[in-house]
Each structure stands twice: as structure tokens, then as C-alpha cells.
Design a protein around this motif. Structure first.
Motif, short mmCIF file in Angstrom:
data_model
loop_
_atom_site.label_atom_id
_atom_site.label_comp_id
_atom_site.label_asym_id
_atom_site.label_seq_id
_atom_site.Cartn_x
_atom_site.Cartn_y
_atom_site.Cartn_z
N LEU A 97 4.89 -2.20 -12.92
CA LEU A 97 4.75 -1.05 -12.29
C LEU A 97 5.69 -1.11 -10.95
O LEU A 97 6.42 -0.15 -10.61
CB LEU A 97 3.29 -0.77 -11.87
N PHE A 98 5.55 -2.21 -10.16
CA PHE A 98 6.36 -2.41 -9.11
C PHE A 98 7.85 -2.49 -9.46
O PHE A 98 8.74 -2.02 -8.59
CB PHE A 98 5.80 -3.55 -8.30
N TRP A 99 8.09 -3.12 -10.30
CA TRP A 99 9.59 -3.19 -11.05
C TRP A 99 10.11 -1.52 -11.21
O TRP A 99 11.34 -1.39 -10.64
CB TRP A 99 9.88 -3.94 -12.06
N MET A 100 9.14 -0.83 -11.63
CA MET A 100 9.68 0.65 -12.10
C MET A 100 9.96 1.38 -10.65
O MET A 100 10.51 2.15 -10.85
CB MET A 100 8.59 1.20 -12.85
N MET A 101 9.28 0.91 -9.59
CA MET A 101 9.31 1.80 -8.40
C MET A 101 10.52 0.93 -7.42
O MET A 101 10.72 1.38 -6.48
CB MET A 101 8.12 1.73 -7.62
N THR A 102 11.16 -0.18 -7.94
CA THR A 102 12.06 -0.86 -6.78
C THR A 102 13.70 -0.37 -7.31
O THR A 102 13.96 -0.55 -8.34
CB THR A 102 12.15 -2.43 -7.04
N PRO A 103 14.63 0.33 -6.45
CA PRO A 103 15.57 0.33 -6.54
C PRO A 103 16.50 -1.06 -7.27
O PRO A 103 16.27 -1.90 -6.52
CB PRO A 103 16.14 0.77 -5.14
N THR A 104 17.28 -0.51 -8.08
CA THR A 104 18.39 -1.62 -8.69
C THR A 104 19.48 -1.14 -8.96
O THR A 104 19.83 0.03 -9.01
CB THR A 104 17.72 -2.14 -9.95
N ARG B 82 0.90 4.36 -2.70
CA ARG B 82 0.61 5.82 -2.33
C ARG B 82 1.84 6.72 -2.78
O ARG B 82 1.73 7.76 -3.09
CB ARG B 82 0.43 6.01 -0.94
N GLU B 83 3.15 5.98 -2.72
CA GLU B 83 4.41 6.53 -3.31
C GLU B 83 4.35 7.15 -4.73
O GLU B 83 4.51 8.21 -5.06
CB GLU B 83 5.34 5.81 -2.87
N ILE B 84 3.60 5.98 -5.51
CA ILE B 84 3.62 6.36 -6.90
C ILE B 84 2.44 7.49 -7.09
O ILE B 84 2.69 8.38 -7.94
CB ILE B 84 2.96 5.01 -7.74
N ALA B 85 1.32 7.36 -6.49
CA ALA B 85 0.21 8.29 -6.74
C ALA B 85 0.83 9.59 -6.18
O ALA B 85 0.47 10.70 -6.71
CB ALA B 85 -0.83 7.91 -5.67
N ASP B 86 1.50 9.71 -5.19
CA ASP B 86 2.06 11.12 -4.72
C ASP B 86 3.08 11.72 -5.72
O ASP B 86 3.20 12.90 -5.85
CB ASP B 86 2.67 11.07 -3.24
N GLU B 87 4.12 10.95 -5.94
CA GLU B 87 5.19 11.18 -6.85
C GLU B 87 5.00 11.42 -8.33
O GLU B 87 5.27 12.46 -8.88
CB GLU B 87 6.42 10.32 -6.55
N GLU C 60 0.87 -1.32 0.01
CA GLU C 60 0.07 -0.03 -0.18
C GLU C 60 0.84 1.23 -0.14
O GLU C 60 0.54 2.26 -0.62
CB GLU C 60 -0.90 -0.16 1.13
N ASN C 61 1.99 1.06 0.65
CA ASN C 61 3.00 2.40 0.78
C ASN C 61 3.46 2.47 -0.50
O ASN C 61 3.63 3.77 -1.10
CB ASN C 61 4.06 2.24 1.73
N VAL C 62 4.00 1.58 -1.42
CA VAL C 62 4.23 1.89 -2.85
C VAL C 62 3.09 2.48 -3.55
O VAL C 62 3.56 3.43 -4.52
CB VAL C 62 4.91 0.63 -3.27
N ARG D 5 15.69 3.83 -8.62
CA ARG D 5 14.52 3.23 -9.30
C ARG D 5 14.30 3.31 -10.88
O ARG D 5 14.75 4.41 -11.35
CB ARG D 5 13.06 3.46 -8.65
N PRO D 6 13.94 2.62 -11.60
CA PRO D 6 13.92 2.60 -13.12
C PRO D 6 12.85 3.73 -13.29
O PRO D 6 13.23 4.50 -14.29
CB PRO D 6 13.23 1.24 -13.51
N ALA D 7 11.92 3.91 -12.49
CA ALA D 7 11.08 5.06 -12.87
C ALA D 7 11.82 6.58 -12.89
O ALA D 7 11.48 7.50 -13.32
CB ALA D 7 9.89 5.26 -11.68
#
Length: 191
Positions: A154-161, A72-77, A68-70, A168-170
Motif C-alpha cells: 500500500l505505501f509503495w503504491m503511494m510513494t513517488p518513484t 488520510r491521503e489514501i482515504a481522501d483520494e 498518518e498523513n499518507v 506514484r504507482p497508484a
């Protein structure tokens, strides 16, 4: 950030600092406000959990909250846009949801189901030109080749790598070729 001044009893603030282990007034007040908000939200969470038919172990609850935090992070950012908003951004009328649906079904748009509707992460759009970024369609084709769904992407785009030095890819949505290269390399790793 707006600065707000409030009167707080000095002895109460000193006691709060000691209990919280904080050093500044601002840090103490910030922590106290976050704790108050969490306490006020707890009944909502308890109500939702009470409706479940099975016991929820703490690890599952933590995982659900992290997910859920991810969101919300996507929505906010970046924004999680509804079909009408995407249509308007891309030049269609706001009421033309089919315009967006056709592009999603063609694999030209990353759309994810959330709360019984499709949402579209804002990082895939060039808002200055009102277009979809060129890397979106090839990324979604690559994802299909690797049996990845829209939420996985979507979650891959938000995961640091490490491929992006811990970013993050995003954060590199403006580097289409590099983004596609990193996706291909990271999605091809098999253990």
C-alpha cells in the motif's frame, strides 16, 4: 471550491499578512484557519502522547504524523473501503463480509489492517464494472516473493518513484502490465 465572503477588519488583515508573510487575503485567511485547526487538535495529540509509557522523540513523532498523513491521503483520494462496501461494489450483499475475506485470503484483494479492521484501498477496483483490477493478484504474489506485507505494498503504491517519472504507482493503476513491471524492478533492487 465554494467562495465564501466574510467581513474581516482591514487593519487586522493587514497585520495578519505582515506577521504571516503572505501576500493575498485568501492565503492569509487560509493560513490562519489551518493554524486554528492545528491548535484545536493539539490537545487530542497531547492526550494520546501522555498515555504512552515512554518518551517520544521528535523524529518518531514526525514519522508517525507522516504515516498518518499518507493514510488520510489514501482515504481522501482513493477511499479506504470497509468489507461491506467492497462486497457491495463486487456484487455481493453488503452484509456478506466473508465474500471479501475469502478473496483477501486468496491473495486477490489488497486489504490492510487499520483500527482493528480490514480496509481496502479504492485504487484496486474498477468501479464502473464492479471488479478488482487484473493486476492486483499478480502484484500481491510478487510482493509475497519479496517478503512484503500488505501495508508495504500500500505505501509503495503511494510513494513517488523515478520508474514512473516521479509519479506514484497508484497514479498508474490503469496500467497493469507497467505497474507489475515497475514493482518487479523496484522490489528487486538490493543495496
Amino acid at each position: 471550491m465554494a467562495t465564501t465572503s466574510v467581513d474581516i477588519d482591514e487593519d487586522t488583515l493587514k497585520q495578519a499578512k505582515k506577521v504571516a508573510g503572505t501576500t493575498s487575503d485568501r492565503e492569509t485567511v487560509d493560513l490562519a484557519l489551518r493554524a486554528l485547526i492545528a491548535m484545536r487538535r493539539q490537545p487530542e495529540l497531547e492526550n494520546a502522547l501522555s498515555r504512552l509509557r515512554s518518551v517520544v522523540d521528535p523524529a518518531t513523532a514526525r514519522a508517525a504524523q507522516a504515516t498518518e498523513n499518507v493514510w488520510r491521503e489514501i482515504a481522501d483520494e482513493f477511499g479506504l473501503l470497509k468489507s461491506g462496501e467492497v462486497g457491495a461494489l463486487l456484487g455481493a450483499s453488503k452484509s456478506n463480509r466473508e465474500f471479501v475475506s475469502i478473496r483477501r485470503n486468496r491473495g486477490e484483494l489488497l486489504g490492510v489492517v487499520r483500527n482493528n479492521g480490514y480496509l481496502y484501498p479504492g485504487f484496486q477496483f474498477d468501479r464502473s464494472t464492479g471488479t478488482i483490477k487484473a493486476w492486483v493478484k499478480p502484484l500481491l504474489e510478487l510482493a509475497r516473493e519479496h517478503s512484503m506485507g500488505a501495508v508495504d505494498v500500500l505505501f509503495w503504491m503511494m510513494t513517488p518513484t523515478i520508474y514512473f517519472g516521479g509519479d506514484r504507482p497508484a497514479d498508474h493503476a490503469g496500467e497493469g502490465d507497467r505497474l507489475l513491471d515497475v514493482a518487479g524492478r523496484s522490489w528487486s533492487v538490493h543495496w
